[in-house]
Design a protein around this motif. Structure first.
Motif, PDB file in Angstrom:
ATOM      1  N   SER A  46       0.913  -1.405  -0.016  1.00  0.00           N
ATOM      2  CA  SER A  46      -0.029   0.081  -0.022  1.00  0.00           C
ATOM      3  C   SER A  46       0.849   1.210  -0.006  1.00  0.00           C
ATOM      4  O   SER A  46       2.102   1.180   0.319  1.00  0.00           O
ATOM      5  CB  SER A  46      -0.778   0.004   1.267  1.00  0.00           C
ATOM      6  OG  SER A  46      -1.653  -1.165   1.358  1.00  0.00           O
ATOM      7  N   ARG A  49       1.300   8.562  -0.260  1.00  0.00           N
ATOM      8  CA  ARG A  49       2.372   9.795  -0.440  1.00  0.00           C
ATOM      9  C   ARG A  49       3.206   9.205  -1.639  1.00  0.00           C
ATOM     10  O   ARG A  49       3.360   9.884  -2.705  1.00  0.00           O
ATOM     11  CB  ARG A  49       3.314   9.988   0.846  1.00  0.00           C
ATOM     12  CG  ARG A  49       2.654  10.940   1.610  1.00  0.00           C
ATOM     13  CD  ARG A  49       2.916  10.748   3.016  1.00  0.00           C
ATOM     14  NE  ARG A  49       2.385   9.388   3.348  1.00  0.00           N
ATOM     15  CZ  ARG A  49       1.088   9.333   3.960  1.00  0.00           C
ATOM     16  NH1 ARG A  49       0.544  10.362   4.154  1.00  0.00           N
ATOM     17  NH2 ARG A  49       0.509   8.033   4.199  1.00  0.00           N
ATOM     18  N   THR A  50       3.864   7.740  -1.531  1.00  0.00           N
ATOM     19  CA  THR A  50       4.821   7.637  -2.682  1.00  0.00           C
ATOM     20  C   THR A  50       4.144   7.798  -4.083  1.00  0.00           C
ATOM     21  O   THR A  50       4.780   8.001  -5.058  1.00  0.00           O
ATOM     22  CB  THR A  50       5.481   6.360  -2.009  1.00  0.00           C
ATOM     23  OG1 THR A  50       5.960   6.385  -1.003  1.00  0.00           O
ATOM     24  CG2 THR A  50       6.518   5.667  -3.035  1.00  0.00           C
ATOM     25  N   ARG A  51       2.708   7.014  -4.012  1.00  0.00           N
ATOM     26  CA  ARG A  51       2.231   6.580  -5.017  1.00  0.00           C
ATOM     27  C   ARG A  51       1.825   7.893  -5.872  1.00  0.00           C
ATOM     28  O   ARG A  51       1.968   8.058  -6.940  1.00  0.00           O
ATOM     29  CB  ARG A  51       0.911   5.732  -4.399  1.00  0.00           C
ATOM     30  CG  ARG A  51      -0.027   5.190  -5.885  1.00  0.00           C
ATOM     31  CD  ARG A  51      -1.124   4.655  -5.381  1.00  0.00           C
ATOM     32  NE  ARG A  51      -1.942   4.247  -6.246  1.00  0.00           N
ATOM     33  CZ  ARG A  51      -2.144   2.759  -6.503  1.00  0.00           C
ATOM     34  NH1 ARG A  51      -1.621   2.260  -5.650  1.00  0.00           N
ATOM     35  NH2 ARG A  51      -3.153   2.543  -7.584  1.00  0.00           N
ATOM     36  N   CYS A 269       7.275  10.482   8.589  1.00  0.00           N
ATOM     37  CA  CYS A 269       7.259  10.189   7.073  1.00  0.00           C
ATOM     38  C   CYS A 269       5.775  10.053   6.839  1.00  0.00           C
ATOM     39  O   CYS A 269       5.397  10.067   5.626  1.00  0.00           O
ATOM     40  CB  CYS A 269       7.900   8.932   6.654  1.00  0.00           C
ATOM     41  SG  CYS A 269       7.341   7.521   7.645  1.00  0.00           S
TER      42      CYS A 269
HETATM   43  N1   CP Z   1       6.034   8.071   3.523  1.00  0.00           N
HETATM   44  C1   CP Z   1       5.531   6.984   2.566  1.00  0.00           C
HETATM   45  O1   CP Z   1       6.290   6.529   2.203  1.00  0.00           O
HETATM   46  O2   CP Z   1       4.019   7.232   2.693  1.00  0.00           O
HETATM   47  P1   CP Z   1       3.109   6.093   1.679  1.00  0.00           P
HETATM   48  O3   CP Z   1       3.528   4.592   2.505  1.00  0.00           O
HETATM   49  O4   CP Z   1       1.853   6.311   1.888  1.00  0.00           O
HETATM   50  O5   CP Z   1       3.749   6.096   0.531  1.00  0.00           O
END
Ligand code: CP
Length: 312
Positions: A46, A49-51, A269
């Motif tokens: 899942s 942010r990264t997506r 993060c």
């Molecule tokens: N910080 C971070 O990587 O968020 P996600 O896991 O939502 O991508």
């Protein structure tokens, strides 16, 4: 740049931070660079942010991002060499990576650790298999042991918000109900080791990180002592490294509170569990950088993609 799988792939860290800050001021300056180039984003796990930020970064550079949730939507991928594939996996990484390389100019991969098999996790078998069998550059969107897009983001955020030339930065463990990976803490430590900061790590005994990553960074087992005079407090849970993947402690005495934070800036993060990792009063205060930190994910990714595109 030929790949971005670890913080060490950035050769001049301080210059990269300044360039990312410049990209943030004019995000569309290089919008022609990625024209007709495709970024494939492969998620085994899942993400919010990264997506989104990595796609946004690609779009800012004029690239076409395509996304696949590998675990849910693709055929089960086999990573073992020479295996007899009569189980749940339907295609081998040799074919999968070679095929995806024909559709994409850069492949970004997110693949978390098992947290049960330390040897397998430390071998980074998913990320390294993509690096081995893909014929295009690979970007790490959080692997078993590293989250270098996050670490670079955090370095940019500290540079933007520091008020003294050499700030004190504390990485503090915090409690969590689930077993979490070490990747964010590892990459944050590596990023801070590349910066002119007074960096210390604090965590309960039995939560030591990989000593190869910690290196000479001071460890202080007393959180109150570690937080004294901090300019930035970066909070993150991780499961035990020595007692691999185990949750040994969940009580709230290591949670970050407004009182503990003092005047320091708070970083995380995200996603973060409120009132488990950190109390509301911190996240809802002016001292929390978490939203601005998440915004910087775009410019960290954009710097990485720009540097790879320039070398294609
Ligand atoms: N910080 C971070 O990587 O968020 P996600 O896991 O939502 O991508």
């Amino acid at each position: 740049m030929k790949k971005y799988t670890n913080i060490s792939d950035i050769k001049n860290f301080s210059e990269a931070i300044q360039e990312a800050i410049q990209l943030k001021k004019n995000p569309l300056e290089f919008s022609a660079l990625g024209k007709h180039k495709t970024l494939g984003l492969l998620f085994f796990n899942s993400s919010l942010r990264t997506r989104l930020s990595t796609q946004k970064a690609a779009l800012n550079l004029g690239m076409n991002p395509i996304v696949m949730n590998v675990s849910g939507d693709a055929w089960g991928i086999e990573f073992e060499d020479g295996s007899i594939m009569n189980g749940n996996t339907a295609e081998h990484i040799k074919e999968a990576a070679a095929v995806i390389s024909q559709y994409c100019d850069i492949i970004a991969v997110r693949a978390f650790p098992t947290l049960t098999d330390k040897v397998k996790d430390e071998s980074e078998h998913i990320l390294k298999s993509f690096t081995k069998y893909a014929t295009v550059p690979i970007v790490n969107m959080e692997s078993a042991t590293a989250h270098p897009l996050q670490g670079f983001t955090d370095a940019i955020t500290i540079t933007e918000h520091k008020k003294v030339s050499k700030p004190k930065v504390v990485l503090s463990w915090a409690p969590h109900v689930k077993a979490l990976p070490h990747a964010v803490a590892n990459s944050f430590a590596q990023a801070m080791q590349n910066m002119d900061v007074d960096f210390v790590i604090t965590h309960p005994k039995d939560y030591d990180l990989n000593p190869e990553i910690v290196g000479n960074t001071p460890i202080i087992y007393n959180q109150e002592e570690a937080l004294k005079n901090a300019d930035f407090v970066y909070t993150k849970n991780w499961s035990s490294y020595n007692n691999y993947g185990k949750v040994l402690k969940t009580d709230s005495d290591w949670m970050i509170t407004k009182e503990k934070l003092g005047n320091a800036k708070f970083m995380h993060c995200l996603p973060v569990r409120r009132n488990v990792v950190v109390e509301d009063a911190v996240l809802d205060s002016e001292n929390s950088l978490v939203i601005r930190q998440a915004n910087n994910r775009t410019y960290a990714a954009q710097w990485v993609l720009k540097n790879i595109l320039e070398d294609l």
